[in-house]
Design a protein around this motif. Structure first.
Motif, mmCIF file in Angstrom:
data_model
loop_
_atom_site.group_PDB
_atom_site.id
_atom_site.type_symbol
_atom_site.label_atom_id
_atom_site.label_comp_id
_atom_site.label_asym_id
_atom_site.label_seq_id
_atom_site.Cartn_x
_atom_site.Cartn_y
_atom_site.Cartn_z
ATOM 1 N N ALA A 1 0.825 -1.195 0.000
ATOM 2 C CA ALA A 1 0.000 0.000 0.000
ATOM 3 C C ALA A 1 0.871 1.262 0.000
ATOM 4 N N GLU A 2 1.977 1.203 0.751
ATOM 5 C CA GLU A 2 2.834 2.381 0.847
ATOM 6 C C GLU A 2 3.432 2.747 -0.506
ATOM 7 N N ALA A 3 3.901 1.750 -1.249
ATOM 8 C CA ALA A 3 4.484 2.007 -2.573
ATOM 9 C C ALA A 3 3.430 2.579 -3.515
ATOM 10 N N PHE A 4 2.220 2.044 -3.441
ATOM 11 C CA PHE A 4 1.114 2.528 -4.274
ATOM 12 C C PHE A 4 0.837 3.995 -3.970
ATOM 13 N N GLU A 5 0.811 4.326 -2.698
ATOM 14 C CA GLU A 5 0.559 5.713 -2.297
ATOM 15 C C GLU A 5 1.715 6.622 -2.678
ATOM 16 N N MET A 6 2.959 6.092 -2.629
ATOM 17 C CA MET A 6 4.118 6.894 -3.019
ATOM 18 C C MET A 6 4.085 7.222 -4.515
ATOM 19 N N CYS A 7 3.353 6.416 -5.271
ATOM 20 C CA CYS A 7 3.182 6.679 -6.713
ATOM 21 C C CYS A 7 2.044 7.667 -6.967
ATOM 22 N N GLY A 8 1.374 8.079 -5.906
ATOM 23 C CA GLY A 8 0.270 9.022 -6.054
ATOM 24 C C GLY A 8 -1.097 8.364 -6.052
ATOM 25 N N GLY A 9 -1.135 7.064 -5.789
ATOM 26 C CA GLY A 9 -2.408 6.347 -5.774
ATOM 27 C C GLY A 9 -3.121 6.474 -4.442
ATOM 28 N N ASP A 10 -4.411 6.221 -4.471
ATOM 29 C CA ASP A 10 -5.241 6.240 -3.272
ATOM 30 C C ASP A 10 -5.760 4.820 -3.054
ATOM 31 N N VAL A 11 -5.283 4.177 -1.995
ATOM 32 C CA VAL A 11 -5.628 2.783 -1.717
ATOM 33 C C VAL A 11 -7.129 2.621 -1.482
ATOM 34 N N MET A 12 -7.752 3.595 -0.844
ATOM 35 C CA MET A 12 -9.191 3.500 -0.572
ATOM 36 C C MET A 12 -9.990 3.497 -1.882
ATOM 37 N N ASN A 58 11.819 -17.184 -3.892
ATOM 38 C CA ASN A 58 10.440 -16.906 -3.476
ATOM 39 C C ASN A 58 9.780 -15.911 -4.417
ATOM 40 N N ILE A 59 8.478 -16.056 -4.567
ATOM 41 C CA ILE A 59 7.696 -15.065 -5.298
ATOM 42 C C ILE A 59 7.377 -13.947 -4.314
ATOM 43 N N ASP A 60 7.742 -12.710 -4.667
ATOM 44 C CA ASP A 60 7.387 -11.590 -3.804
ATOM 45 C C ASP A 60 6.505 -10.606 -4.577
ATOM 46 N N ILE A 61 6.173 -9.524 -3.944
ATOM 47 C CA ILE A 61 5.209 -8.581 -4.518
ATOM 48 C C ILE A 61 5.672 -8.021 -5.858
ATOM 49 N N ARG A 62 6.973 -7.823 -6.042
ATOM 50 C CA ARG A 62 7.469 -7.305 -7.327
ATOM 51 C C ARG A 62 7.149 -8.277 -8.464
ATOM 52 N N HIS A 63 7.262 -9.570 -8.186
ATOM 53 C CA HIS A 63 6.966 -10.571 -9.209
ATOM 54 C C HIS A 63 5.467 -10.587 -9.537
ATOM 55 N N ILE A 64 4.643 -10.412 -8.514
ATOM 56 C CA ILE A 64 3.184 -10.367 -8.725
ATOM 57 C C ILE A 64 2.808 -9.130 -9.535
ATOM 58 N N ASP A 89 6.699 2.686 -12.301
ATOM 59 C CA ASP A 89 6.678 3.522 -11.093
ATOM 60 C C ASP A 89 6.467 2.679 -9.833
ATOM 61 N N LEU A 90 5.530 1.748 -9.911
ATOM 62 C CA LEU A 90 5.233 0.923 -8.741
ATOM 63 C C LEU A 90 6.426 0.031 -8.390
ATOM 64 N N LEU A 91 7.058 -0.563 -9.393
ATOM 65 C CA LEU A 91 8.236 -1.397 -9.130
ATOM 66 C C LEU A 91 9.385 -0.576 -8.559
ATOM 67 N N GLN A 92 9.558 0.657 -9.045
ATOM 68 C CA GLN A 92 10.614 1.522 -8.503
ATOM 69 C C GLN A 92 10.353 1.847 -7.033
ATOM 70 N N GLU A 93 9.118 2.131 -6.694
ATOM 71 C CA GLU A 93 8.789 2.456 -5.298
ATOM 72 C C GLU A 93 8.946 1.230 -4.404
ATOM 73 N N LEU A 94 8.573 0.053 -4.906
ATOM 74 C CA LEU A 94 8.766 -1.171 -4.130
ATOM 75 C C LEU A 94 10.250 -1.417 -3.869
ATOM 76 N N THR A 95 11.078 -1.171 -4.876
ATOM 77 C CA THR A 95 12.521 -1.330 -4.726
ATOM 78 C C THR A 95 13.068 -0.330 -3.715
ATOM 79 N N ALA A 96 12.610 0.906 -3.798
ATOM 80 C CA ALA A 96 13.062 1.932 -2.850
ATOM 81 C C ALA A 96 12.677 1.555 -1.417
ATOM 82 N N LEU A 97 11.475 1.025 -1.234
ATOM 83 C CA LEU A 97 11.046 0.605 0.102
ATOM 84 C C LEU A 97 11.898 -0.561 0.603
#
Length: 131
Positions: A1-12, A58-64, A89-97
């Motif tokens: 959720a944090e990576a999604f929000e860092m990309c400007g998305g709204d999880v809700m 292992n399969i992690d969120i980046r792979h999904i 963008d989402l993969l970059q934020e996941l990597t940064a996290l």
């Protein structure tokens, strides 16, 4: 959720979009073991290959995430793109996290090591001063 929000998305909003889709298009069935759809099977296969190709055991969120965007049709991707979220963008934020988490873990290890050293020094000083 944090990576999604860092990309400007709204999880809700994403949750509302997906819930609305599920309520509108999926039938509720009592006491039934659902089968995986063809899309989910493809997603899991692509994610597995992606994990294997990256050298991960292992399969992690980046792979999904990568696998979702590789599907021909994905409402999850549609709803994310509706908020101007891209795979890159989402993969970059996941990597940064991941990097921040690794840095934090390294800092914690260094602090633990420092505490052990201080405790050893305290013991040594106690021995020296009491003899």
């Amino acid at each position: 959720a944090e990576a999604f929000e860092m990309c400007g998305g709204d999880v809700m909003i994403l949750a509302e979009d997906i819930s609305g889709y599920l309520e509108q298009y999926l039938e509720t069935v009592d006491e039934c073991d659902p089968d995986l759809s063809a899309g989910v099977n493809i997603l899991l296969n692509v994610a597995g290959h992606s994990a294997e190709n990256s050298g991960s055991g292992n399969i992690d969120i980046r792979h999904i995430v990568h696998a979702m965007w590789s599907l021909k049709e994905s409402y999850a991707v549609y709803f994310m793109e509706k908020q101007d979220i891209t795979e890159v963008d989402l993969l970059q934020e996941l990597t940064a996290l991941d990097e921040m988490e690794e840095d934090f873990s390294n800092s914690i290890r260094k602090i633990d090591e420092l505490i052990k050293n201080l405790n050893n020094l305290k013991i040594l000083l106690h021995l020296l001063l009491n003899h």
